[in-house]
Design a protein around this motif. Structure first.
Motif, PDB file in Angstrom:
ATOM      1  N   HIS A 145       0.843  -1.170  -0.103  1.00  0.00           N
ATOM      2  CA  HIS A 145       0.092   0.066   0.031  1.00  0.00           C
ATOM      3  C   HIS A 145       0.887   1.259   0.103  1.00  0.00           C
ATOM      4  O   HIS A 145       1.757   1.502   0.835  1.00  0.00           O
ATOM      5  CB  HIS A 145      -0.915   0.015   1.212  1.00  0.00           C
ATOM      6  CG  HIS A 145      -1.760  -1.358   1.505  1.00  0.00           C
ATOM      7  ND1 HIS A 145      -2.702  -1.303   0.523  1.00  0.00           N
ATOM      8  CD2 HIS A 145      -1.604  -2.383   2.239  1.00  0.00           C
ATOM      9  CE1 HIS A 145      -3.322  -2.807   0.688  1.00  0.00           C
ATOM     10  NE2 HIS A 145      -2.488  -3.202   1.922  1.00  0.00           N
TER      11      HIS A 145
ATOM     12  N   VAL B  45      -2.237   3.781  -3.205  1.00  0.00           N
ATOM     13  CA  VAL B  45      -2.149   3.078  -4.612  1.00  0.00           C
ATOM     14  C   VAL B  45      -1.978   1.781  -3.800  1.00  0.00           C
ATOM     15  O   VAL B  45      -0.623   1.571  -3.188  1.00  0.00           O
ATOM     16  CB  VAL B  45      -1.182   3.644  -5.398  1.00  0.00           C
ATOM     17  CG1 VAL B  45      -1.223   2.457  -6.724  1.00  0.00           C
ATOM     18  CG2 VAL B  45      -1.657   5.044  -5.812  1.00  0.00           C
ATOM     19  N   THR B  46      -2.601   0.524  -4.026  1.00  0.00           N
ATOM     20  CA  THR B  46      -2.436  -0.625  -3.847  1.00  0.00           C
ATOM     21  C   THR B  46      -1.823  -1.616  -4.951  1.00  0.00           C
ATOM     22  O   THR B  46      -2.559  -1.560  -5.820  1.00  0.00           O
ATOM     23  CB  THR B  46      -3.559  -1.347  -3.131  1.00  0.00           C
ATOM     24  OG1 THR B  46      -4.135  -0.661  -1.950  1.00  0.00           O
ATOM     25  CG2 THR B  46      -3.315  -2.878  -2.685  1.00  0.00           C
ATOM     26  N   CYS B  47      -0.655  -2.040  -4.736  1.00  0.00           N
ATOM     27  CA  CYS B  47      -0.183  -2.936  -5.865  1.00  0.00           C
ATOM     28  C   CYS B  47      -0.186  -4.297  -5.187  1.00  0.00           C
ATOM     29  O   CYS B  47       0.700  -4.801  -4.214  1.00  0.00           O
ATOM     30  CB  CYS B  47       1.435  -2.352  -6.169  1.00  0.00           C
ATOM     31  SG  CYS B  47       1.379  -0.816  -6.839  1.00  0.00           S
TER      32      CYS B  47
ATOM     33  N   ILE C  78      -1.793  -6.105 -10.114  1.00  0.00           N
ATOM     34  CA  ILE C  78      -2.925  -5.283 -10.179  1.00  0.00           C
ATOM     35  C   ILE C  78      -2.668  -4.238  -9.350  1.00  0.00           C
ATOM     36  O   ILE C  78      -2.154  -4.236  -8.197  1.00  0.00           O
ATOM     37  CB  ILE C  78      -4.134  -6.239  -9.692  1.00  0.00           C
ATOM     38  CG1 ILE C  78      -4.442  -7.417 -10.367  1.00  0.00           C
ATOM     39  CG2 ILE C  78      -5.384  -5.247  -9.605  1.00  0.00           C
ATOM     40  CD1 ILE C  78      -5.445  -8.292  -9.747  1.00  0.00           C
TER      41      ILE C  78
ATOM     42  N   ARG D  14      -7.103   4.464  -4.741  1.00  0.00           N
ATOM     43  CA  ARG D  14      -8.284   4.628  -3.950  1.00  0.00           C
ATOM     44  C   ARG D  14      -8.059   5.607  -2.830  1.00  0.00           C
ATOM     45  O   ARG D  14      -6.854   5.956  -2.727  1.00  0.00           O
ATOM     46  CB  ARG D  14      -8.794   3.352  -3.306  1.00  0.00           C
ATOM     47  CG  ARG D  14      -7.563   2.584  -2.421  1.00  0.00           C
ATOM     48  CD  ARG D  14      -7.883   1.320  -1.881  1.00  0.00           C
ATOM     49  NE  ARG D  14      -6.998   0.621  -0.990  1.00  0.00           N
ATOM     50  CZ  ARG D  14      -6.917   0.833   0.292  1.00  0.00           C
ATOM     51  NH1 ARG D  14      -8.018   1.315   0.939  1.00  0.00           N
ATOM     52  NH2 ARG D  14      -6.119   0.238   1.164  1.00  0.00           N
TER      53      ARG D  14
ATOM     54  N   ALA E 287     -14.612   5.829  -5.867  1.00  0.00           N
ATOM     55  CA  ALA E 287     -13.970   4.578  -6.393  1.00  0.00           C
ATOM     56  C   ALA E 287     -13.223   4.903  -7.805  1.00  0.00           C
ATOM     57  O   ALA E 287     -13.822   5.453  -8.456  1.00  0.00           O
ATOM     58  CB  ALA E 287     -14.929   3.277  -6.447  1.00  0.00           C
TER      59      ALA E 287
ATOM     60  N   ARG F 252     -11.008   2.666 -10.993  1.00  0.00           N
ATOM     61  CA  ARG F 252     -10.633   1.350 -11.365  1.00  0.00           C
ATOM     62  C   ARG F 252      -9.559   0.884 -11.231  1.00  0.00           C
ATOM     63  O   ARG F 252      -8.557   1.806 -11.322  1.00  0.00           O
ATOM     64  CB  ARG F 252     -11.314   1.458 -12.917  1.00  0.00           C
ATOM     65  CG  ARG F 252      -9.903   2.167 -13.768  1.00  0.00           C
ATOM     66  CD  ARG F 252     -10.704   2.333 -15.203  1.00  0.00           C
ATOM     67  NE  ARG F 252      -9.582   2.925 -16.036  1.00  0.00           N
ATOM     68  CZ  ARG F 252      -8.428   2.480 -16.752  1.00  0.00           C
ATOM     69  NH1 ARG F 252      -8.340   1.161 -16.749  1.00  0.00           N
ATOM     70  NH2 ARG F 252      -7.750   3.307 -17.382  1.00  0.00           N
ATOM     71  N   SER F 253      -9.261  -0.609 -11.143  1.00  0.00           N
ATOM     72  CA  SER F 253      -7.990  -1.213 -11.019  1.00  0.00           C
ATOM     73  C   SER F 253      -7.625  -1.360 -12.404  1.00  0.00           C
ATOM     74  O   SER F 253      -8.296  -1.247 -13.355  1.00  0.00           O
ATOM     75  CB  SER F 253      -8.215  -2.361 -10.249  1.00  0.00           C
ATOM     76  OG  SER F 253      -9.043  -3.288 -10.692  1.00  0.00           O
TER      77      SER F 253
ATOM     78  N   GLN G 150      -4.279  -0.561  -7.795  1.00  0.00           N
ATOM     79  CA  GLN G 150      -5.722   0.136  -7.641  1.00  0.00           C
ATOM     80  C   GLN G 150      -5.402   1.275  -6.657  1.00  0.00           C
ATOM     81  O   GLN G 150      -5.354   1.243  -5.646  1.00  0.00           O
ATOM     82  CB  GLN G 150      -6.361  -0.961  -6.591  1.00  0.00           C
ATOM     83  CG  GLN G 150      -7.614  -0.497  -5.811  1.00  0.00           C
ATOM     84  CD  GLN G 150      -8.697  -0.273  -7.077  1.00  0.00           C
ATOM     85  OE1 GLN G 150      -9.474  -1.090  -7.510  1.00  0.00           O
ATOM     86  NE2 GLN G 150      -9.178   1.089  -7.531  1.00  0.00           N
TER      87      GLN G 150
END
Length: 321
Positions: free
Chosen positions: A254, A312-314, A299, A303, A284, A286-287, A301
């Protein structure tokens, strides 16, 4: 024999209790004087507000009924006053269904948005009435302060353009007033653009200045420094290649975004100038499944957290092993 000393926090906490109780008693006495003494005596010679609210963070919406002694004026205006400064704004006066004189007004606040140039402080709200060459000024009696409503949205707490904060209040005699304060120091995200090459974030700095700023993308045990590019007054953009954000293990990483400058100041990037109660759900994004050059698929994402901070979650693709 030992002596005991009180820590500043403990001493301050104990001293704060009596101060809070004193403020609470003063507020209760003020409210009793307002409701029980001043407001009943002033009803017949003031305009009474049936509605007053600031819903968008920068526009005062008013609906008032004039006292019978005012008749039906030819025109009216709202005047915000603080010291010797006076700022007028046009209002609409008309006759109601029962013959009463009513006034509606929408007063935009803030010179930067084309509204009244109010500054920080308490501004008295007055109603100026005109009939021919004659004029008179009335106070606006706020019988009930604005009540927060429930639902997915809420009244804006600050201007979405400038970040300046305005709220409605009452004097001890019940007269309406606007209390204005400057923008809080914050970094407001304007746009997030995700491509296979990287993440680009446009943002504004509000309520403060920055000296030679840069951005840092921070995850657990990792830190990526990136230069920022000015794109307007107080506005910047930053880009980070996704190849630098690939997860090192099997768990998601994260990434938070922080703006720093050479003075040592640091501020999280996020979205706070909005009227929604759940930014994580409403804003929200999009990923995207991405394979950075020379790296395994992942991926990505972007948010917002419940507090409104950008994250930003990878996550490594399951089939990538």
């Amino acid at each position: 024999m030992t002596s005991r000393t009180k820590s500043p926090a403990t001493a301050g906490g104990r001293a704060g209790g009596p101060r809070r109780r004193l403020r609470a008693r003063a507020a209760a006495l003020r409210n009793r004087l307002m409701v029980g003494l001043f407001m009943p005596r002033r009803r017949k010679r003031t305009a009474q507000l049936h509605y007053a609210a600031i819903l968008d963070g920068q526009t005062v919406n008013l609906h008032a009924q004039l006292p019978p002694s005012a008749g039906l004026p030819e025109r009216a205006e709202i005047v915000l006053r603080r010291g010797r400064r006076r700022h007028p704004s046009e209002a609409r006066v008309y006759e109601g269904p029962n013959g009463e004189a009513l006034v509606d007004a929408a007063v935009l606040l803030g010179a930067d948005v084309g509204g009244l140039p109010v500054t920080s402080g308490r501004w008295r709200i007055r109603l100026r009435l005109y009939s021919g060459r004659r004029s008179r000024t009335l106070s606006l009696l706020l019988l009930q302060p604005p009540v927060p409503y429930e639902g997915p949205t809420k009244p804006m707490e600050a201007s979405p353009v400038t970040g300046e904060r305005h709220r409605l209040g009452r004097s001890v005699r019940g007269s309406a007033r606007v209390v204005s304060t400057g923008a809080r120091a914050a970094v407001e995200v304007s746009k997030v653009h995700l491509t296979h090459a990287g993440v680009t974030v446009d943002f504004r700095v509000l309520g403060t200045g920055v000296d030679e700023p840069w951005a840092e993308f921070v995850a657990s045990g990792r830190r990526i420094e990136q230069a920022v590019t000015p794109i307007g007054p107080g506005a910047f953009s930053v880009h980070v290649p996704l190849g630098q954000m690939t997860p090192r293990g099997g768990r998601p990483e994260h990434w938070d975004v922080v703006l720093r400058d050479r003075t040592g100041r640091s501020m999280r990037l996020g979205r706070r100038l909005h009227d929604v109660r759940n930014p994580l759900r409403v804003f929200a994004m999009r990923s995207m499944a991405i394979t950075p050059s020379g790296h395994q698929p992942m991926i990505v994402q972007p948010r917002y957290t419940p507090a409104g901070n950008l994250r930003v979650t990878c996550t490594r693709m399951p089939e990538a092993g």
